[in-house]
Write a protein that holds these residues in place. Structure first.
Motif, PDB file in Angstrom:
ATOM      1  N   PHE A 213     -36.425  -4.191 -28.649  1.00  0.00           N
ATOM      2  CA  PHE A 213     -36.504  -4.029 -27.606  1.00  0.00           C
ATOM      3  C   PHE A 213     -35.418  -4.173 -26.758  1.00  0.00           C
ATOM      4  N   GLN A 214     -33.906  -4.561 -27.259  1.00  0.00           N
ATOM      5  CA  GLN A 214     -33.022  -4.087 -26.660  1.00  0.00           C
ATOM      6  C   GLN A 214     -32.248  -2.713 -26.522  1.00  0.00           C
ATOM      7  N   LYS A 215     -33.680  -1.791 -27.637  1.00  0.00           N
ATOM      8  CA  LYS A 215     -32.922  -0.353 -27.677  1.00  0.00           C
ATOM      9  C   LYS A 215     -33.412   0.608 -26.940  1.00  0.00           C
ATOM     10  N   GLY A 244     -27.194   1.975 -30.887  1.00  0.00           N
ATOM     11  CA  GLY A 244     -27.760   1.297 -30.682  1.00  0.00           C
ATOM     12  C   GLY A 244     -29.532   2.348 -29.673  1.00  0.00           C
ATOM     13  N   GLY A 245     -29.519   3.697 -30.098  1.00  0.00           N
ATOM     14  CA  GLY A 245     -30.824   3.782 -29.404  1.00  0.00           C
ATOM     15  C   GLY A 245     -31.945   3.885 -30.793  1.00  0.00           C
ATOM     16  N   LEU A 246     -33.188   3.876 -29.875  1.00  0.00           N
ATOM     17  CA  LEU A 246     -34.322   4.691 -30.529  1.00  0.00           C
ATOM     18  C   LEU A 246     -34.864   6.142 -30.454  1.00  0.00           C
ATOM     19  N   ILE A 330     -24.958   4.531 -23.944  1.00  0.00           N
ATOM     20  CA  ILE A 330     -27.053   4.616 -24.479  1.00  0.00           C
ATOM     21  C   ILE A 330     -26.641   2.616 -24.904  1.00  0.00           C
ATOM     22  N   HIS A 331     -25.530   2.233 -25.140  1.00  0.00           N
ATOM     23  CA  HIS A 331     -25.579   0.203 -24.097  1.00  0.00           C
ATOM     24  C   HIS A 331     -23.744   0.273 -23.896  1.00  0.00           C
ATOM     25  N   PRO A 332     -23.844   1.162 -22.267  1.00  0.00           N
ATOM     26  CA  PRO A 332     -22.435   0.480 -21.280  1.00  0.00           C
ATOM     27  C   PRO A 332     -22.591  -1.099 -21.320  1.00  0.00           C
ATOM     28  N   GLU A 333     -23.235  -1.687 -21.241  1.00  0.00           N
ATOM     29  CA  GLU A 333     -23.021  -2.792 -20.960  1.00  0.00           C
ATOM     30  C   GLU A 333     -22.172  -4.011 -22.935  1.00  0.00           C
ATOM     31  N   LEU A 334     -22.182  -3.546 -23.068  1.00  0.00           N
ATOM     32  CA  LEU A 334     -21.196  -3.688 -24.842  1.00  0.00           C
ATOM     33  C   LEU A 334     -20.236  -4.310 -24.655  1.00  0.00           C
TER      34      LEU A 334
END
Length: 337
Positions: A213-215, A244-246, A330-334
């Motif tokens: 769901f988070q990817k 962290g991508g699909l 892909i996950h700048p929030e991390l």
């Protein structure tokens, strides 16, 4: 450290440079269904810890290259010609700068590589220059196996024509250890592998816990026209998943398959990552300005990013930098750095 046994197992297939891939376009694959689940399917990249801290290499040394060919080194190799940018970066990373007596016109990293005598091009070899240099080790790549390797073996029968043929991230680590052994730089190679491991861990420690769901759905575009992506057996696909991508190319043909614009629109990726140039300007601009793609989420939301292809496509130690760069978009929030 998590055991390497948990790493994604990929079917091995030949990985060539972009121009080689463009001449061997595979058939268009069917896009997978992208139904969300809460199952976490990403496995971290880890390397097998060295079994000992004794880095002594005993010569004569019999060892196989990454094609399975066996060589016996009576002493460490000290005069090296590298015929691929990834090989050159591996050699430099483990402290073999002074031992490299020649590389290719495409070897531009680290900067010192650009000043080395040039002994080949993209898939060619300047055999006259190589023979004149009298190396005791020639590092070749998979694209040299059919023609260049036999030619060099014939011209220099006493020289080790040693092929590095990494097809996964782990293979790159293994290649570094191999070169470290045959040059008696095992300690440096092991230390560099550990440093790369730390980079991979810095990313996967944050991406592995993510659920589906988070990817976001991600498409990596190797070339925009014809639209070429990466199959499940490639390191670029592996980087997308570990970041962290699909990948929407899941289920497509191995290697570097093409896909239709209609298939891309139907898959509707949240993020598109490009590398390098297209037929008219940058690949990123071609994607953003394509009128057929204006309804695609990544285009509509300006989530199309260009990442230096050298850190994603070269089979060398900078793949770790490629993973970090992918994770950042892909996950700048991390907050991955």
């Amino acid at each position: 450290m998590i055991s390497f046994n948990k790493i994604i197992n990929y079917t091995r297939a030949k990985i060539g440079f972009l121009s080689i891939a463009l001449t061997a376009v595979l058939m268009i694959g069917l896009l997978p269904g992208c139904g969300s689940t809460t199952e976490n399917t990403t496995s971290p990249v880890t390397t097998t810890p060295p079994p000992t801290t004794d880095y002594t290499v005993t010569f004569p040394l019999t060892i196989k290259d990454q094609t399975g060919q066996s060589f016996t080194f009576t002493k460490p190799a000290t005069k090296i010609v590298s015929l691929a940018p990834g090989n050159t970066e591996i050699a430099f990373s483990i402290g073999l700068d002074a031992n490299i007596i020649g590389d290719t016109t495409y070897c531009d990293y680290p900067p010192a590589a650009a000043s080395k005598p040039k002994m080949g091009g993209f898939s060619t070899a300047d055999t006259e220059a190589i023979v004149a240099a009298q190396p005791d080790l020639i590092l070749t790549a998979n694209l040299h196996i059919t023609k260049v390797v036999p030619q060099l073996q014939s011209l220099l029968p006493k020289t080790a024509v040693f092929t590095l043929n990494p097809k996964t991230i782990q293979d790159v680590m293994d290649a570094m250890i191999l070169v470290g052994k045959i040059t008696d730089h095992l300690k440096q190679a092991t230390e560099q592998v550990a440093a790369l491991q730390a980079k991979f861990d810095s990313v996967t420690s944050k991406t592995v816990p993510l659920t589906s769901f988070q990817k976001p759905k991600v498409l990596y575009v190797l070339y925009p026209d014809p639209l070429m992506t990466v199959g499940p057996d490639t390191p670029q696909y592996q980087l997308v998943e570990l970041a962290g991508g699909l990948s929407i190319s899941r289920g497509m043909a191995n290697g570097y398959p093409t896909m239709s614009i209609e298939a891309l629109v139907a898959a509707n990726p949240d993020i598109i990552i490009t590398s390098g140039m297209g037929t008219a300007g940058s690949a990123k601009d071609q994607i953003l300005n394509n009128p057929q793609l204006q309804t695609v989420a990544a285009v509509k939301n300006k989530q199309v990013f260009d990442i230096d292809g050298n850190i994603i496509q070269r089979m060398g130690p900078r793949l770790a930098d490629g993973l970090i760069a992918m994770a950042q978009v892909i996950h700048p929030e991390l907050g991955i750095k």
